[in-house]
Design an enzyme around this catalytic site. Structure first.
Site, PDB file in Angstrom:
ATOM      1  N   GLU A 129       0.839  -1.203   0.000  1.00  0.00           N
ATOM      2  CA  GLU A 129       0.000   0.000   0.000  1.00  0.00           C
ATOM      3  C   GLU A 129       0.869   1.248   0.000  1.00  0.00           C
ATOM      4  O   GLU A 129       0.924   1.972   0.978  1.00  0.00           O
ATOM      5  CB  GLU A 129      -0.958  -0.024   1.189  1.00  0.00           C
ATOM      6  CG  GLU A 129      -0.398  -0.789   2.352  1.00  0.00           C
ATOM      7  CD  GLU A 129      -1.281  -0.872   3.543  1.00  0.00           C
ATOM      8  OE1 GLU A 129      -2.367  -1.431   3.403  1.00  0.00           O
ATOM      9  OE2 GLU A 129      -0.870  -0.390   4.598  1.00  0.00           O
TER      10      GLU A 129
ATOM     11  N   CYS B 222       3.920  33.838  10.304  1.00  0.00           N
ATOM     12  CA  CYS B 222       4.487  34.538  11.447  1.00  0.00           C
ATOM     13  C   CYS B 222       4.823  33.566  12.568  1.00  0.00           C
ATOM     14  O   CYS B 222       4.188  33.530  13.622  1.00  0.00           O
ATOM     15  CB  CYS B 222       3.544  35.643  11.882  1.00  0.00           C
ATOM     16  SG  CYS B 222       3.463  36.901  10.605  1.00  0.00           S
TER      17      CYS B 222
HETATM   18  C1  LIG Z   1       0.339   6.072   5.539  1.00  0.00           C
HETATM   19  C2  LIG Z   1       0.124   4.653   5.292  1.00  0.00           C
HETATM   20  C3  LIG Z   1       0.682   4.039   4.165  1.00  0.00           C
HETATM   21  C4  LIG Z   1       1.558   4.761   3.168  1.00  0.00           C
HETATM   22  O1  LIG Z   1       2.848   5.001   3.636  1.00  0.00           O
HETATM   23  P1  LIG Z   1       3.937   5.658   2.655  1.00  0.00           P
HETATM   24  O2  LIG Z   1       5.142   5.842   3.492  1.00  0.00           O
HETATM   25  O3  LIG Z   1       3.373   6.944   2.166  1.00  0.00           O
HETATM   26  O4  LIG Z   1       4.139   4.726   1.535  1.00  0.00           O
HETATM   27  C5  LIG Z   1       0.396   2.702   3.962  1.00  0.00           C
HETATM   28  N1  LIG Z   1      -0.376   2.016   4.822  1.00  0.00           N
HETATM   29  C6  LIG Z   1      -0.922   2.572   5.919  1.00  0.00           C
HETATM   30  C7  LIG Z   1      -1.787   1.759   6.804  1.00  0.00           C
HETATM   31  C8  LIG Z   1      -0.687   3.898   6.190  1.00  0.00           C
HETATM   32  O5  LIG Z   1      -1.230   4.447   7.286  1.00  0.00           O
END
Ligand SMILES: *Cc1c(COP(=O)(O)O)cnc(C)c1O
Length: 411
Positions: free
Chosen positions: A268, A337
């Site tokens: 993911e 600021c």
């Molecule tokens: C944020 C997140 C990702 C993505 O992470 P990256 O470092 O942007 O690739 C994948 N899985 C979960 C569950 C996340 O919370």
């Protein structure tokens, strides 16, 4: 963005200065060709029968970006019901969306269930409650493998002190809950952090997940999360995806074979797909020589791009208006600021007031983390695809700032 024929160019020969002239600074620009390049790089690194990339849309959530990801073949990784709804609006089928929240109430999980998306549960209490109520709804569980990984402490989420996931020592309890409720655990998930350079860390986590997976009879997928490091500097240091893909694929295929399982391998990625595709263009308002420093003050600030102030992130910055000639050392600061520093001691081609500066790696966690602090408008966003540019979100106006304010008539 590269210098070609003496000027900076985006994919398809698009001149960023033309975009600034057309849409005004500050603007975010996303180069679709780079998203595709990164997507293809990741897909081709793995040699497993079933691979799915779920784009983590908290990195960049414009609906056109989501649609583009869908056109490439990605699914969607979401962390709130609102992201789920955005995904559905963008045309993803419910089962192409996985919902991986943290510390949300049962009611939000119920909403996700009603929308029909895949659900990833990250604590025993909710697993138990959800299982009592909806034993027929398959779920994935997020495992905390107790691995310290990631670029810095603020973005490490898979270690023993982290709030994320269910400890892998508690798997017997997961199994007990599942059995008592007759639940189907369809997936195991881990996500250990962001900016992970070391392939060994992934492999360690993978081994833990493989070790657990044999206890789950109805498993359909293993989700290894994300956290691939992208390159922020000219040194090009990033996760070696090819080598990682080879190693994980080998182990994954062996595992499926030895266990007689036909699993999907899921990742993911957020940052990996969109970080390098994004640029942020601002105008130099003032060049200010102090006793110790030459500051460049620009028409933006941590309200638009908080990563440098928030977690010391490095963004390469160049003078887009001038790509040759004399260079000088500058500290680039914003107009907010508060201490509002984008970059210290940066060598750039000599900056004249009104020059346009370009930030690299402005695709992930930039626009989505922007705010209206100091009552400033969020910038416009532009997508460049096949040599054409499209406005994908408008710059805000005063109307937007007061839209939800309730003006009392008692004063
Ligand atoms: C944020 C997140 C990702 C993505 O992470 P990256 O470092 O942007 O690739 C994948 N899985 C979960 C569950 C996340 O919370």
């Amino acid at each position: 963005m590269k210098v070609i024929n003496g000027k900076y160019q985006l994919s398809g020969g698009v001149d960023p200065l033309d975009l600034v002239a057309k849409y005004e600074a500050p603007i975010y620009v996303y180069d679709a060709a780079i998203i595709k390049r990164q997507y293809d790089k990741l897909v081709s690194a793995f040699t497993v029968p079933k691979l799915k990339l779920n784009y983590a849309c908290k990195a960049l959530n414009n609906i056109n970006i989501l649609k583009y990801m869908k056109s490439l073949g990605a699914g969607l990784d979401t962390v709130s019901v609102q992201e789920v709804q955005l995904g559905l609006k963008a045309g993803f089928a419910p089962q192409e969306i996985i919902y991986t929240p943290n510390c949300v109430g049962l009611d939000e999980l119920e909403q996700a269930k009603d929308l029909g998306v895949k659900i990833n549960i990250d604590n025993l209490s909710i697993l138990e409650q959800f299982g009592h109520l909806y034993p027929d709804y398959p779920v994935c569980v997020r495992i905390n493998p107790h691995i310290l990984a990631g670029g810095n402490t603020k973005i490490s989420v898979g270690h023993i002190d982290s709030k994320f996931g269910i400890s892998f020592h508690q798997v017997p309890h997961i199994l007990r809950i599942a059995k008592a409720n007759n639940m189907k655990i369809e997936g195991l998930h881990m996500h250990t952090g962001s900016d992970i350079l070391d392939a060994e860390v992934f492999l360690q986590g993978a081994e833990i997940l493989f070790g657990l997976a044999s206890h789950f009879d109805e498993l359909e997928y293993l989700d290894f999360g994300s956290g691939f490091k992208v390159s922020y500097k000219d040194d090009g240091i990033e996760t070696d995806i090819k080598s990682l893909g080879k190693k994980i694929s080998k182990r994954f295929n062996e595992f499926c074979k030895s266990e007689g399982k036909d699993l999907t391998l899921i990742f993911e990625p957020g940052k990996y797909l969109v970080s390098e595709a994004g640029y942020f263009f601002v105008r130099a308002n003032v060049v200010k020589q102090t006793t110790s420093t030459v500051f460049v003050g620009v028409d933006s600030g941590l309200n638009h791009l908080i990563r440098p102030m928030f977690y010391d992130a490095y963004h390469k910055i160049v003078n887009v208006s001038k790509c040759s000639g004399r260079e000088r050392i500058y500290t680039v600061v914003g107009y907010i600021c508060e201490t509002d520093t984008f970059g210290v001691n940066r060598k750039m081609h000599e900056i004249t007031e009104e020059d346009i500066l370009g930030f690299y790696n402005a695709g992930a966690y930039c626009f989505t983390v922007s705010s209206n602090y100091n009552s400033r408008y969020r910038p416009a966003e532009v997508l460049v695809i096949d040599g054409k540019d499209y406005l994908i979100s408008k710059r805000e106006t005063l109307e937007d700032l007061v839209r939800n304010q309730v003006q009392l008539d008692i004063f």
